[in-house]
Design a protein around this motif. Structure first.
Motif, mmCIF file in Angstrom:
data_model
loop_
_atom_site.group_PDB
_atom_site.id
_atom_site.type_symbol
_atom_site.label_atom_id
_atom_site.label_comp_id
_atom_site.label_asym_id
_atom_site.label_seq_id
_atom_site.Cartn_x
_atom_site.Cartn_y
_atom_site.Cartn_z
ATOM 1 N N PHE A 28 14.720 21.470 59.142
ATOM 2 C CA PHE A 28 14.321 22.873 59.112
ATOM 3 C C PHE A 28 12.992 23.024 59.865
ATOM 4 C CE2 PHE A 28 16.551 24.879 55.160
ATOM 5 C CZ PHE A 28 17.775 24.450 55.623
ATOM 6 N N CYS A 30 10.322 25.390 58.938
ATOM 7 C CA CYS A 30 9.679 26.455 58.158
ATOM 8 C C CYS A 30 8.355 26.854 58.808
ATOM 9 C CB CYS A 30 9.466 25.993 56.728
ATOM 10 S SG CYS A 30 11.028 25.582 55.928
ATOM 11 N N CYS A 33 5.158 25.352 57.569
ATOM 12 C CA CYS A 33 5.122 23.900 57.435
ATOM 13 C C CYS A 33 5.258 23.240 58.803
ATOM 14 C CB CYS A 33 6.235 23.475 56.486
ATOM 15 S SG CYS A 33 6.307 21.713 56.159
ATOM 16 N N LEU A 34 6.402 23.464 59.433
ATOM 17 C CA LEU A 34 6.711 22.770 60.680
ATOM 18 C C LEU A 34 7.353 23.752 61.656
ATOM 19 C CD1 LEU A 34 6.823 19.746 61.673
ATOM 20 C CD2 LEU A 34 9.141 19.677 60.750
HETATM 21 FE FE1 SF4 Z 1 11.132 20.927 56.302
HETATM 22 FE FE2 SF4 Z 1 8.652 21.618 55.681
HETATM 23 FE FE3 SF4 Z 1 10.651 23.365 55.463
HETATM 24 FE FE4 SF4 Z 1 10.526 21.256 53.765
HETATM 25 S S1 SF4 Z 1 9.067 22.942 53.897
HETATM 26 S S2 SF4 Z 1 12.316 22.108 54.806
HETATM 27 S S3 SF4 Z 1 9.611 19.714 55.139
HETATM 28 S S4 SF4 Z 1 9.905 22.409 57.373
#
Ligand code: SF4
Ligand code: SAM
Length: 349
Positions: A28, A30, A33-34
């Motif tokens: 993912f 997000c 986050c990323l």
């Molecule tokens: Fe991936 Fe971060 Fe989203 Fe979890 S929160 S799914 S680690 S992008």
């Protein structure tokens, strides 16, 4: 100094909780986050006020990851030092092969609590195996119930699969099934009541989390944080909630029960009401670094000890010394705050 069999830091906090990242990879993207691109990260920046910075991707080669045998050994030693709670996380932990094998190894150790945090995408494939291996507690991340918003948040069109995974976990008897939502101003704050309604209808333990400056896009701003106090005020207008209080002072969330049924909502407020005074956590990254705080600027490399013949007693002694370096608190929002190099996905949330 830490006593044998206990990990006590220099502020008198006893460490009981170890969060283990099994991979720093994620499927993912997000936003908090990323984020998948500069554009995605830019989405929640205040237009024109912040200089875009390149997105950091510091994925470690897989050959640097600890093996399951090494993780099991660390946990065994840590349990001997008083660790009672283990959470497997990532990145997306279910991207790593054979996680049920690791769960089985850890479930055989004398720990009180073994849990897994996942985005749910791959949960269906291994749910039964995870349960059979001894996993009983699972936490999903779900920030929105709107398909378009889900795509925006995660970069993936997978809302239905994640909802199905949450229901599957509940039907398989995982208990509690927890769901986390990061709330970000103007992105999903209009969904607070809807998410709580969903938790109520589905009998879930739902946690609203304040957005922390751990995004790899480095676009966090205070203005985007929706405080726990604001969330609670809104929930109280719609629902009849009964306070549950904290199970233990070190618990990160404050919880409320709905007046009917098993569902509950909780608030995790690291930004507006930090819980550092009672923090009892350590983190182990996928590449074998111990982090004494989410916001640590320094890490402690366990791999050389594991791979160069250290005994269990050496490991235990080393852990005791590392714990003494645990930071007193984080300083989010203060002028001297420095965001760690690693983002949440590679630290392990
Ligand atoms: Fe991936 Fe971060 Fe989203 Fe979890 S929160 S799914 S680690 S992008
Ligand atoms: N990939 C899994 C998942 O998303 O559940 C596990 C890893 S994820 C890093 C663990 C938790 O960290 C998720 O619940 C996610 O919402 C939370 N998180 C990630 N970035 C965050 C941020 N900047 N602020 C607050 N929580 C964050």
């Amino acid at each position: 100094m830490s006593l044998p069999g206990r990990l006590i830091d220099s502020f008198g906090r006893t460490i009981r909780d170890l969060r283990i990242s099994v991979t720093d990879r994620c499927n993912f993207r997000c936003l908090y986050c990323l984020p998948g691109s500069e554009e995605a990260a830019d989405f929640y920046r205040t237009q024109g006020q912040v200089d875009p910075k390149p997105i950091k991707r510091d994925w470690k080669p897989r050959t640097h990851f600890l093996s399951y045998e090494e993780i099991e050994r660390v946990v065994r030693v840590a349990v001997g030092q008083g660790i009672t709670k283990i959470r497997l996380t990532g990145g997306e932990p279910l991207l790593r092969r054979n996680v049920p094998e690791l769960v089985a190894k850890l479930a055989a150790l004398p720990i009180e609590d073994l849990a897994l945090t996942t985005n749910g995408f791959h949960f269906a494939e291994s749910a039964e195996e995870l349960h059979a291996a001894g996993l009983r507690r699972v936490t999903f991340s779900l920030d929105t119930l709107e398909r378009e918003n889900f795509n925006k948040f995660t970069g993936r069109d997978r809302l239905e699969e994640v909802l199905a995974a949450i229901r599957q976990a509940r039907d398989l008897g995982f208990d509690p099934v927890k769901v986390n939502a990061v709330v970000i101003r103007h992105l999903n704050d209009h969904e607070i009541e809807g998410l709580a309604e969903f938790a109520h209808a589905e009998g879930l333990s739902f946690r609203f989390i304040e957005f922390m400056p751990l995004d790899s896009g480095r676009a966090w701003q205070k203005e985007h944080v929706v405080s726990g106090a604001e969330i609670l005020e809104r929930l109280n207008v719609r629902f009849n909630l009964q306070p549950k209080g904290r199970k233990h002072p070190s618990t990160t969330s404050k919880c409320w029960r709905f007046d009917d049924g098993p569902a509950e909502v909780g608030l995790i407020t690291p930004v507006t009401e930090p819980f550092c005074d009672n923090c009892n956590r350590l983190r182990l990254t996928a590449d074998g670094k111990i982090r004494t705080c989410l916001f640590s600027l320094h890490e402690h490399d366990l791999k050389p000890l594991l791979r160069d013949g250290a005994s269990d007693a050496d490991l235990a002694k080393w852990l005791g010394e590392v714990v003494l370096k645990k930071e007193e608190r984080h300083n989010i929002g203060e002028t001297d705050f420095e965001q760690p190099d690693r983002s949440m996905s590679s630290i392990g949330g």
